[in-house]
Design a protein around this motif. Structure first.
Motif, PDB file in Angstrom:
ATOM      1  N   GLU A 132       0.818  -1.213   0.000  1.00 28.75           N
ATOM      2  CA  GLU A 132       0.000   0.000   0.000  1.00 28.75           C
ATOM      3  C   GLU A 132       0.854   1.266   0.000  1.00 28.75           C
ATOM      4  OE1 GLU A 132      -2.949   0.013   3.093  1.00 28.75           O
ATOM      5  OE2 GLU A 132      -3.309  -2.138   2.886  1.00 28.75           O
ATOM      6  N   GLU A 133       1.836   1.324   0.905  1.00 35.85           N
ATOM      7  CA  GLU A 133       2.571   2.566   1.120  1.00 35.85           C
ATOM      8  C   GLU A 133       3.728   2.755   0.142  1.00 35.85           C
ATOM      9  OE1 GLU A 133       3.779   2.704   5.182  1.00 35.85           O
ATOM     10  OE2 GLU A 133       1.736   2.554   5.971  1.00 35.85           O
ATOM     11  N   ASN A 134       4.494   1.711  -0.130  1.00 36.90           N
ATOM     12  CA  ASN A 134       5.676   1.847  -0.982  1.00 36.90           C
ATOM     13  C   ASN A 134       5.383   1.653  -2.463  1.00 36.90           C
ATOM     14  OD1 ASN A 134       6.751   1.942   1.561  1.00 36.90           O
ATOM     15  ND2 ASN A 134       8.422   0.507   1.162  1.00 36.90           N
ATOM     16  N   GLY A 156       2.168   1.891  -3.793  1.00 34.83           N
ATOM     17  CA  GLY A 156       1.029   2.696  -4.211  1.00 34.83           C
ATOM     18  C   GLY A 156      -0.181   1.915  -4.688  1.00 34.83           C
ATOM     19  N   VAL A 185      -7.830   5.092  -5.721  1.00 35.55           N
ATOM     20  CA  VAL A 185      -6.547   5.776  -5.632  1.00 35.55           C
ATOM     21  C   VAL A 185      -5.943   5.837  -7.025  1.00 35.55           C
ATOM     22  CG1 VAL A 185      -4.209   5.707  -4.690  1.00 35.55           C
ATOM     23  CG2 VAL A 185      -6.117   5.004  -3.260  1.00 35.55           C
ATOM     24  N   MET A 225      -2.903   5.403  -8.995  1.00 35.98           N
ATOM     25  CA  MET A 225      -1.626   4.758  -8.701  1.00 35.98           C
ATOM     26  C   MET A 225      -0.449   5.589  -9.174  1.00 35.98           C
ATOM     27  SD  MET A 225      -2.121   0.670  -9.126  1.00 35.98           S
ATOM     28  CE  MET A 225      -0.472   0.448  -8.471  1.00 35.98           C
ATOM     29  N   ALA A 255       0.024   8.142  -6.587  1.00 32.33           N
ATOM     30  CA  ALA A 255       0.528   7.539  -5.355  1.00 32.33           C
ATOM     31  C   ALA A 255       2.006   7.220  -5.473  1.00 32.33           C
ATOM     32  CB  ALA A 255      -0.249   6.241  -5.043  1.00 32.33           C
ATOM     33  N   LEU A 256       2.420   6.682  -6.618  1.00 38.21           N
ATOM     34  CA  LEU A 256       3.842   6.378  -6.810  1.00 38.21           C
ATOM     35  C   LEU A 256       4.686   7.656  -6.844  1.00 38.21           C
ATOM     36  CD1 LEU A 256       3.674   3.480  -9.410  1.00 38.21           C
ATOM     37  CD2 LEU A 256       4.503   3.361  -7.070  1.00 38.21           C
ATOM     38  N   ASP A 300       4.025  10.348  -5.203  1.00 40.18           N
ATOM     39  CA  ASP A 300       4.144  10.769  -3.823  1.00 40.18           C
ATOM     40  C   ASP A 300       5.181   9.945  -3.080  1.00 40.18           C
ATOM     41  OD1 ASP A 300       2.214  12.657  -4.253  1.00 40.18           O
ATOM     42  OD2 ASP A 300       0.560  11.430  -3.456  1.00 40.18           O
ATOM     43  N   VAL A 301       5.204   8.632  -3.389  1.00 37.57           N
ATOM     44  CA  VAL A 301       6.184   7.766  -2.729  1.00 37.57           C
ATOM     45  C   VAL A 301       7.587   8.186  -3.099  1.00 37.57           C
ATOM     46  CG1 VAL A 301       7.104   5.419  -2.683  1.00 37.57           C
ATOM     47  CG2 VAL A 301       4.644   5.784  -2.498  1.00 37.57           C
TER      48      VAL A 301
END
Length: 443
Positions: free
Chosen positions: A301-303, A305, A429, A431, A434-435, A437-438
């Motif tokens: 989830e976090e790394n 995304g 989300v 992706m 999200a990536l 942001d990661v």
């Protein structure tokens, strides 16, 4: 496989390693100094062989209820319309596709490198003759069976008779059909039945835990019997087996999975491996997909995304059903022992082994030694002495660590691919965002 400390505090894998060393050293010494002594043959016949046979019989005792319950539950979980039916279908396709690729790689590797070849044919035949009568009977029964007959035999006329005869693929087919029907019905009686099957599965896991506690003694006994007969040659074959398994696992993990990620997940393999590193290290150190699951979910989830809705479904299901590394290992093990004991397998039989390993990867229990019953039954189906499992158990710790990494990596890669295929409004989300942001967070 995970290793839990016993009452005395010593981990199971340490005990198994000690059993491996004691059995190997004692067997080599016996082979070198007293190979022709009559008492050695009596010791093998009346002491070490029976100890190993009891362990193998305990594994055979559990294989039918374990595989049946695991496959029924796996199909019910995958096909539950209330549990993301569309994502469930994609997950099922991913599991079948990636596991098929893994087993194919394993079969190609073992045919290319021939790790089981090299033992004197006369010695191999004497070992085969000393194996169980049941395995020999099954081997004879399978001679001359056509491809059409093999396909027809997948569907059992009598599933109870198929279970009694150890026809594993027929039992698997029946379990899959049972699971599909249980998924479609959704009645109170069906839910009660599924709960009962869950109870059978839980009981099998507990029994396997007890049986595997005997593994160190079985390893010592089986290794003594084999090394006393073969001497140093067996260790050479074992080293070749380990090298073949690691090479095949490495090819699948570093070549096949990155290609799938690049093509279908639109993610750089370097980004994936960098983000997945905590979960992969946890998998390598614990050798357990279930124990790694919390870390897998967090990392996915976090790394990586992946939307939480997708990650939780795919990774949780994958921890029990997506065992592509285990399936690869099973295929190599069966063919290695066939080569080792001089059992010739035709292309049709190898294809059947491929199918069994694909289903066995889904039906393997996520506990110490969970794949051993499946391997033992496949060996017996093709007339390969299951006593050879003693060889594998001695080096299983390292191989288990490696294949668990492949299993977890396959789960996370599947989450990425399936998450990318979901519409943004459904996944919840973006992706790509999200990536991004990661990457920003990591500097």
């Amino acid at each position: 496989m995970t290793s839990t400390p016993s009452a005395g505090g010593m981990p199971l894998h340490t005990k198994m390693l000690i059993g491996f060393v004691i059995g190997t050293v004692a067997g080599l010494a016996a082979n070198f100094y007293v190979a022709d002594a009559g008492w050695l043959d009596s010791l093998i016949t009346y002491v070490t062989d029976p100890v190993g046979q009891v362990f193998l019989r305990l594994l055979f005792m559990l294989v039918i209820p374990l595989v049946f319950s695991a496959l029924v539950l796996g199909v019910v979980e995958i096909g539950d319309p209330a549990s993301l039916g569309r994502i469930g279908l994609k997950t099922l396709l991913w599991i079948l596709a990636v596991t098929t690729m893994a087993v194919l790689i394993g079969l190609l590797a073992v045919n290319l490198f021939q790790p089981g070849r090299g033992i004197d044919p006369e010695v191999a035949q004497s070992l085969l003759a000393a194996s169980s009568d049941r395995a020999t009977e099954i081997a004879g029964a399978r001679e001359g069976v056509s491809g059409i007959q093999i396909l027809l035999n997948i569907v059992p006329r009598n599933p109870v008779d198929a279970a009694a005869r150890g026809d594993l693929i027929a039992v698997m087919f029946f379990a899959l059909m049972f699971g599909i029907a249980a998924t479609a019905l959704r009645t109170p009686g069906t839910r009660s039945f599924v709960a009962a099957v869950q109870g059978v599965y839980d009981i099998c896991l507990k029994l396997i835990g007890w049986v595997i506690a005997l593994a160190p003694y079985a390893v010592a006994a089986l290794l003594f019997s084999i090394t006393a007969r073969l001497g140093m040659d067996v260790l050479v074959q074992l080293a070749r087996f380990v090298g073949t398994v690691i090479a095949a696992l490495g090819f699948h993990f570093f070549i096949v999975i990155p290609i799938l990620l690049w093509v279908f997940g639109r993610m750089s393999p370097l980004t994936f491996f960098r983000g997945a590193q905590p979960a992969l290290l946890t998998a390598f150190s614990t050798s357990s997909s279930s124990a790694t699951l919390p870390t897998t979910l967090k990392v996915t989830e976090e790394n990586l995304g992946v939307p939480r809705r997708v990650a939780r479904f795919v990774c949780t299901l994958g921890a029990t059903a997506n065992m592509n590394g285990t399936a690869l290992f099973e295929g190599i093990t069966v063919l290695f022992l066939a080569q080792f004991f001089g059992v010739e397998l035709g292309m049709g039989q190898q294809v059947l082994i491929l199918l069994l390993c694909i289903l066995g990867g889904v039906g393997a229990a996520g506990v110490p030694g969970g794949s051993l019953p499946v391997i033992a039954m496949i060996l017996a189906m093709f007339g390969i002495p299951p006593e050879g499992i003693g060889l594998i158990l001695g080096v299983d710790r390292l191989l288990d660590m490696c294949r668990t990494v492949v299993n977890i990596g396959g789960d996370m890669a599947g989450s990425v691919v399936i998450g990318r295929s979901e519409p943004a409004d459904v996944a919840g989300v973006d992706m790509d965002a999200a990536l991004a942001d990661v990457d920003v967070a990591k500097g």
